[in-house]
Design an enzyme around this catalytic site. Structure first.
Site, short mmCIF file in Angstrom:
data_model
loop_
_atom_site.label_atom_id
_atom_site.label_comp_id
_atom_site.label_asym_id
_atom_site.label_seq_id
_atom_site.Cartn_x
_atom_site.Cartn_y
_atom_site.Cartn_z
N SER A 175 0.79 -1.21 0.04
CA SER A 175 0.07 -0.22 -0.07
C SER A 175 0.94 0.99 -0.25
O SER A 175 2.01 1.32 0.45
CB SER A 175 -0.94 0.05 1.29
N TYR B 79 -2.33 0.67 10.86
CA TYR B 79 -2.18 0.16 9.36
C TYR B 79 -1.05 0.57 8.68
O TYR B 79 -0.14 -0.30 8.07
CB TYR B 79 -3.37 0.86 8.70
#
Length: 261
Positions: A147, A160
């Site tokens: 990501s 995250y």
């Protein structure tokens, strides 16, 4: 449970993935499901793994993929999966997720532990188990769906971003450790991708989830990322796509998104 399937008659005999087996984790929805569909279309024998077998069974019936239950947080589940999968040429480590949007001062450590277990430890667990098979294939591919959160930090995203930074480092480290082995290590790092579950799982509120994408003209969808994954995996094997960052055109950077009124 679906067994090995013959190559789809719609796939040309010389398809890039013909004769290669690809494992895709987190395949019950979103990027994982889209990747499974795309790799089947490219001629791969695809094995899909996830916890939700009802969804996997439907995906297998649709595509001809093989569905096997897989919970990356459970060592016994990983052992059973590895025992059933057979030879592997490609591992797409896609399973992951974000489960909160809290600042560090309000950190829920259970959420942090879950985020790390799913995104990092589970990924390491399966990678370690299947790595010998990737080496034995003579032309293995180890692909991580990371990501942009693994490259840039942002407020409210620490659990995250910490996990995805770990995935990014994992890919970099493996590329160094496997430099003399016939295995490519690839990382695909998407930015804003609109899927049915990711943001909803994170904020637990459909209105807040919708607000993330409001006014954004054409955010990425799962099929866009699957296209990038398939492209990287079907390059000649001496070509290694170390890191591919992909964002919608409306997202210039993590904090700079054009929203139409």
């Amino acid at each position: 449970m679906p067994g090995p399937s013959a190559q789809s008659p719609s796939v040309p005999a010389g398809a890039p993935g013909a004769g290669r087996t690809a494992v895709v984790t987190g395949a019950s929805s979103g990027i994982g499901a889209a990747t499974a569909r795309r790799l089947v279309a490219e001629g791969f024998d695809v094995v899909v793994g996830a916890r939700r077998m009802d969804r996997l069974t439907a995906l297998a019936a649709e595509t001809g993929a093989r569905a096997l239950p897989l919970d990356l947080t459970d060592p016994d589940s990983v052992t059973e999966f590895v025992g059933a999968v057979g030879p592997v040429d490609v591992l797409v480590n896609n399973a992951g997720g974000a489960f909160d949007a809290s600042p560090v001062a309000e950190a829920d450590l259970d959420s942090w532990a879950r985020t790390y277990e799913v995104n990092v430890l589970g990924t390491v667990r399966l990678t370690k188990a299947l790595l010998p098979r990737l080496v034995d294939s003579g032309a293995g591919d180890l692909l991580f769906v990371g990501s942009t959160a693994g490259l840039v930090s942002y407020e409210g995203g620490a659990s995250y971003t910490a996990a995805k930074h770990a995935v990014h480092t994992l890919a970099e480290t493996l590329r160094l450790e496997l430099f003399d082995q016939p295995v490519r290590v690839v990382e695909i790092a998407p930015g804003m991708v609109r899927t049915e579950e990711f943001t909803l799982n994170r904020v637990q509120d459909r209105e807040r989830a919708e607000a993330v994408y409001r006014g954004v003209r054409k955010p990425l969808v799962a099929e866009d990322v699957a296209d990038c994954i398939a492209w990287a995996l079907t390059r000649p094997h001496h070509v290694n796509v170390d890191l591919l960052v992909v964002r919608p055109r409306a997202q210039a950077a993590q904090h700079k998104v054009h929203r139409e009124v």
